[in-house]
Design an enzyme around this catalytic site. Structure first.
Site, mmCIF file in Angstrom:
data_model
loop_
_atom_site.group_PDB
_atom_site.id
_atom_site.type_symbol
_atom_site.label_atom_id
_atom_site.label_comp_id
_atom_site.label_asym_id
_atom_site.label_seq_id
_atom_site.Cartn_x
_atom_site.Cartn_y
_atom_site.Cartn_z
ATOM 1 N N CYS A 2 -57.695 38.468 -15.549
ATOM 2 C CA CYS A 2 -59.049 38.358 -15.016
ATOM 3 C C CYS A 2 -59.839 37.392 -15.892
ATOM 4 O O CYS A 2 -59.436 37.061 -16.998
ATOM 5 C CB CYS A 2 -59.729 39.726 -14.988
ATOM 6 S SG CYS A 2 -58.793 40.993 -14.113
ATOM 7 N N ARG A 27 -57.726 32.490 -12.794
ATOM 8 C CA ARG A 27 -57.255 33.701 -13.481
ATOM 9 C C ARG A 27 -57.309 34.933 -12.585
ATOM 10 O O ARG A 27 -56.753 35.974 -12.936
ATOM 11 C CB ARG A 27 -58.088 33.951 -14.734
ATOM 12 C CG ARG A 27 -57.930 32.893 -15.802
ATOM 13 C CD ARG A 27 -58.775 33.225 -17.015
ATOM 14 N NE ARG A 27 -58.305 34.433 -17.673
ATOM 15 C CZ ARG A 27 -57.923 34.498 -18.942
ATOM 16 N NH1 ARG A 27 -57.921 33.410 -19.674
ATOM 17 N NH2 ARG A 27 -57.544 35.638 -19.475
ATOM 18 N N TRP A 74 -58.305 39.989 -10.975
ATOM 19 C CA TRP A 74 -56.951 40.167 -10.448
ATOM 20 C C TRP A 74 -56.673 41.657 -10.538
ATOM 21 O O TRP A 74 -56.670 42.231 -11.616
ATOM 22 C CB TRP A 74 -55.948 39.357 -11.258
ATOM 23 C CG TRP A 74 -54.562 39.377 -10.689
ATOM 24 C CD1 TRP A 74 -54.055 38.545 -9.736
ATOM 25 C CD2 TRP A 74 -53.497 40.264 -11.043
ATOM 26 N NE1 TRP A 74 -52.752 38.849 -9.470
ATOM 27 C CE2 TRP A 74 -52.372 39.913 -10.256
ATOM 28 C CE3 TRP A 74 -53.376 41.335 -11.935
ATOM 29 C CZ2 TRP A 74 -51.153 40.580 -10.351
ATOM 30 C CZ3 TRP A 74 -52.161 42.001 -12.027
ATOM 31 C CH2 TRP A 74 -51.073 41.626 -11.239
ATOM 32 N N ASN A 98 -61.054 42.869 -18.884
ATOM 33 C CA ASN A 98 -59.749 42.274 -18.627
ATOM 34 C C ASN A 98 -58.720 43.116 -19.365
ATOM 35 O O ASN A 98 -58.837 43.319 -20.572
ATOM 36 C CB ASN A 98 -59.715 40.822 -19.131
ATOM 37 C CG ASN A 98 -58.404 40.150 -18.840
ATOM 38 O OD1 ASN A 98 -57.598 40.648 -18.062
ATOM 39 N ND2 ASN A 98 -58.183 38.999 -19.456
ATOM 40 N N GLY A 99 -57.696 43.625 -18.663
ATOM 41 C CA GLY A 99 -56.676 44.417 -19.316
ATOM 42 C C GLY A 99 -56.461 45.743 -18.603
ATOM 43 O O GLY A 99 -56.845 45.917 -17.437
ATOM 44 N N GLU A 479 -35.580 28.238 -10.625
ATOM 45 C CA GLU A 479 -36.972 27.791 -10.581
ATOM 46 C C GLU A 479 -37.369 27.351 -9.176
ATOM 47 O O GLU A 479 -38.473 27.641 -8.711
ATOM 48 C CB GLU A 479 -37.187 26.657 -11.588
ATOM 49 C CG GLU A 479 -38.515 25.933 -11.504
ATOM 50 C CD GLU A 479 -39.727 26.812 -11.783
ATOM 51 O OE1 GLU A 479 -40.853 26.312 -11.610
ATOM 52 O OE2 GLU A 479 -39.567 27.983 -12.165
ATOM 53 N N LYS A 483 -40.421 29.028 -7.061
ATOM 54 C CA LYS A 483 -41.544 28.280 -6.493
ATOM 55 C C LYS A 483 -41.717 28.591 -5.016
ATOM 56 O O LYS A 483 -42.828 28.768 -4.517
ATOM 57 C CB LYS A 483 -41.309 26.765 -6.680
ATOM 58 C CG LYS A 483 -41.562 26.267 -8.072
ATOM 59 C CD LYS A 483 -43.035 26.291 -8.403
ATOM 60 C CE LYS A 483 -43.245 26.394 -9.898
ATOM 61 N NZ LYS A 483 -42.946 27.710 -10.463
ATOM 62 N N GLU A 486 -43.135 32.080 -4.540
ATOM 63 C CA GLU A 486 -44.516 32.214 -4.993
ATOM 64 C C GLU A 486 -45.515 31.748 -3.946
ATOM 65 O O GLU A 486 -46.553 32.390 -3.740
ATOM 66 C CB GLU A 486 -44.730 31.403 -6.278
ATOM 67 C CG GLU A 486 -44.136 32.013 -7.519
ATOM 68 C CD GLU A 486 -44.374 31.137 -8.739
ATOM 69 O OE1 GLU A 486 -44.794 31.662 -9.761
ATOM 70 O OE2 GLU A 486 -44.140 29.908 -8.654
ATOM 71 N N HIS A 502 -18.319 35.613 -5.733
ATOM 72 C CA HIS A 502 -18.261 36.961 -6.289
ATOM 73 C C HIS A 502 -19.272 37.890 -5.636
ATOM 74 O O HIS A 502 -19.621 38.925 -6.197
ATOM 75 C CB HIS A 502 -18.477 36.912 -7.804
ATOM 76 C CG HIS A 502 -17.401 36.162 -8.526
ATOM 77 N ND1 HIS A 502 -16.129 36.646 -8.668
ATOM 78 C CD2 HIS A 502 -17.417 34.938 -9.119
ATOM 79 C CE1 HIS A 502 -15.389 35.770 -9.336
ATOM 80 N NE2 HIS A 502 -16.155 34.726 -9.618
ATOM 81 N N LYS A 602 -52.913 33.113 -12.606
ATOM 82 C CA LYS A 602 -52.330 32.103 -13.482
ATOM 83 C C LYS A 602 -51.923 32.653 -14.835
ATOM 84 O O LYS A 602 -50.830 32.403 -15.311
ATOM 85 C CB LYS A 602 -53.343 30.966 -13.672
ATOM 86 C CG LYS A 602 -52.804 29.777 -14.464
ATOM 87 C CD LYS A 602 -51.717 29.066 -13.685
ATOM 88 C CE LYS A 602 -51.190 27.873 -14.432
ATOM 89 N NZ LYS A 602 -50.030 27.278 -13.734
#
Length: 607
Positions: A2, A27, A74, A98-99, A479, A483, A486, A502, A602
């Site tokens: 946040c 954020r 967030w 925040n937290g 990666e 992406k 996301e 396998h 982020k």
């Protein structure tokens, strides 16, 4: 995760609070809000969703006041709606957080039994109610806050204002960063220096457990034990200008296109063009005698760590273990005496990685960080810092920070190999020359943007997409899949190509596109064999290779992209770009929010 901003000023603070939140919207964007003191009384404006909703609310019903706090959220506890939006408040106290407060349930039960009425589902509200309860029992704001902080367990950054107190604001941090900004007749709080960039360039970073009592002329900083301490005031290098998109539709696309430039900026830090060698800052430990490297990171940065493992072991002959930061501490990992713990982070504030850094220091490791944000917690806490120079990255899905991490890691590997005598001067010159080509070759990759957009239109309706690669191309497959997940919300997985038979090959049919990452390296023929196996089962293959690879196998694929021919050592840096662009164009085709995808933020500052 946040964002927090606070101003104790001389004029109306609401416009500056919103300006600070605009810098921090990356954020968190589940909700936003501000609270100020108006004639001694707490008043709030809050809104669900993105910051623009709060701006519209403020425009329709302006909030005055010379003291205020703001927050962009967030969601951790409680669904993202206006009721759960910060600031939380009683008639006496307003607070942003925040937290995570880990013991909020027991405190909530205790306060409910004492007659407190809760309006939200958040852990944050217990802090507001706890301070208010203590004030109702006779404590002044500072005493009540000090007592409350001692009750809290978890990670938090807090900014608090009090009714009737136009010359008081309190900030506190434990596990989450908080910055004090110094002004002329005004003082500020922010969750990072970017929040304060338009307000002050003189900042103090609160240390773990600190809390600060602000008035218009300064701040008294106390430790968790209530000892008054002096903390250094530093000049912040964070620009006061807001970061814009330029001519690009999204921040993510702008940041993808910035990569040739920022890779060059990062490379210029470590590459000496006069003698074409790598020169890194002198380390406070002997690279030649390090017995083992443990690399720890999260998300995209962890995939950079995977590539670095290949490089360290193949080029420097140095044993490397890699770990996800959120798992590292909890398996009580034994660490070799004199080992190096290397941490990779874009923000330098990732909670899991910071906790792992603390663990490594406690267990006698040399610590180094690769980080993109100057003055971040990791930069301040580590023994040794290798900065990237990607510049502010606003898009949630990391692009330019990732490739700059890889460039920095490549330079560190070369320097380590030289220090250990693992390569001679000819090989050093060869690898240095290879990395020096990367910025121009990256610009060439971007010329495929239109073709990748066309491919995205072909695959955007797929339910599942697979990525495969071998060696250093395997982390790029991971990666690429990340992406896509996301920002497009399509299920995607990356696999080591040799592992398909396998088990994962059972997923293959004619409806599943497979992105094959296969530069012409020592493993090309092996990857080609795996590609033939999946094509035999009807997969739709998009083949990423160079001219030599395309000449061998391109006709067999549904679509091919020919990337520049480069030394295999630096190939993963370049092959990151087309998987970024492909994910971007798929997301645009699907109409998702590219820069601010659902459920993500982020900077992850909670565990």
């Amino acid at each position: 995760m946040c964002g927090i901003v606070g101003v104790i000023g001389e004029t109306d603070v609401a416009p500056r609070l919103i300006e600070g939140l605009r810098r921090l919207e990356y954020r968190g964007y589940d909700s936003a809000g501000i609270a100020t003191l108006v004639n001694g009384h707490i008043d709030r404006r809050r809104a669900e969703g993105k910051l623009i909703n709060l701006e519209n609310r403020q425009a329709d019903d302006p909030l005055g006041g010379d003291v205020g706090i703001g927050h962009t959220r967030w969601a951790t506890h409680g669904v993202p709606n206006e009721v759960n939006a910060h600031p939380h408040a009683t008639s006496r106290v307003a607070l942003v957080h925040n937290g995570i407060i880990e013991n909020y349930r027991e405190i909530r039960v205790e306060l409910a039994d004492a007659g407190c009425n809760f309006a939200s589902d958040t852990d944050t509200e217990v802090v507001v109610q706890l301070i208010s309860h203590m004030m109702a029992e006779g404590d002044d704001p500072v005493t009540a806050t000090g007592k409350a902080l001692k009750r809290l367990e978890g990670a938090f950054a807090l900014a608090i204002i009090f009714s009737g107190e136009h010359n008081l604001m309190i900030g506190a941090r434990r596990g989450s960063p908080l910055v004090v900004g110094w002004g002329d007749g005004e003082m500020y709080l922010g969750s990072d220096a970017m929040a304060l960039a338009g307000l002050s360039d003189r900042v103090t970073y609160l240390e773990e457990g600190d809390w600060a009592i602000l008035n218009r002329t300064g701040a008294e900083i106390r430790t968790a034990e209530d000892v008054v301490v002096e903390r250094e005031v530093k000049l912040s290098s964070v620009s006061g200008g807001l970061v814009g998109k330029g001519n690009h539709r999204h921040f993510m696309l702008k940041e993808i296109y910035e990569q040739p430039a920022v890779i060059g900026e990062t490379l210029n830090t470590y590459f000496n063009p006069a003698n074409r060698t790598i020169q890194i800052p002198e380390a406070p430990f002997d690279l030649a005698s390090v017995p083992k490297v443990t690399i720890i990171a999260c998300g995209t940065s962890f995939y950079a760590a995977m590539i670095a493992k290949y490089w360290f072991e193949q080029v420097a002959g140095l044993a490397v273990e890699i770990d996800i930061a959120s798992e590292f501490r909890y398996r009580a990992a034994p660490l070799v005496e004199g080992g190096l713990a290397l941490f990779i982070s874009q923000s330098g504030e990732t909670a899991d990685t910071l906790a792992a850094l603390k663990y490594a220091k406690e267990h006698g490791q040399h610590t180094a960080v690769i980080v993109n944000v100057p003055e971040s917690s990791m930069e301040r806490d580590a023994d040794y810092v290798l900065p990237t120079h990607a510049g502010p990255e606003i898009g949630v899905a990391s692009t330019k920070a990732f490739t700059c991490q890889l460039v920095t890691l490549a330079c560190f590997v070369i320097a380590t190999a030289v220090a250990r005598g693992a390569i001679d001067s000819d090989e050093e010159a060869h690898l240095s020359a290879a990395i020096a080509e990367v910025p121009s070759r990256a610009a060439e990759v971007l010329n495929h943007d239109e073709r990748l957009r066309e491919l995205a239109l072909d695959i955007c309706e797929a339910r599942d997409i697979l990525y495969i690669g071998r060696g250093v191309s395997y982390p790029i497959a991971l990666e690429g899949a990340l992406k896509l997940k996301e920002i497009s919300y399509i299920h995607a997985e990356g696999f080591a190509a040799g592992e398909l038979k396998h088990g994962p090959i059972a997923l293959i049919d004619e409806s599943v596109p497979v992105i094959v990452i296969a530069p012409s390296d020592a493993l090309f023929d092996k990857t080609a064999s795996n590609m033939q196996e999946i094509m035999a089962r009807g997969a739709r293959v998009v083949f990423l290779s160079d001219d030599a690879g395309i000449a061998k196998l391109g006709d067999a694929a549904e679509a091919s992209i020919a990337l520049p021919t480069v030394d295999p050592f630096v190939a993963p840096i370049l092959y990151a770009l087309p998987v970024q662009l492909l994910a971007y164009h798929v997301a645009v085709a699907k109409g998702t929010d590219v820069d601010q995808p659902r459920n993500l933020a982020k900077s992850v500052t909670v565990e």
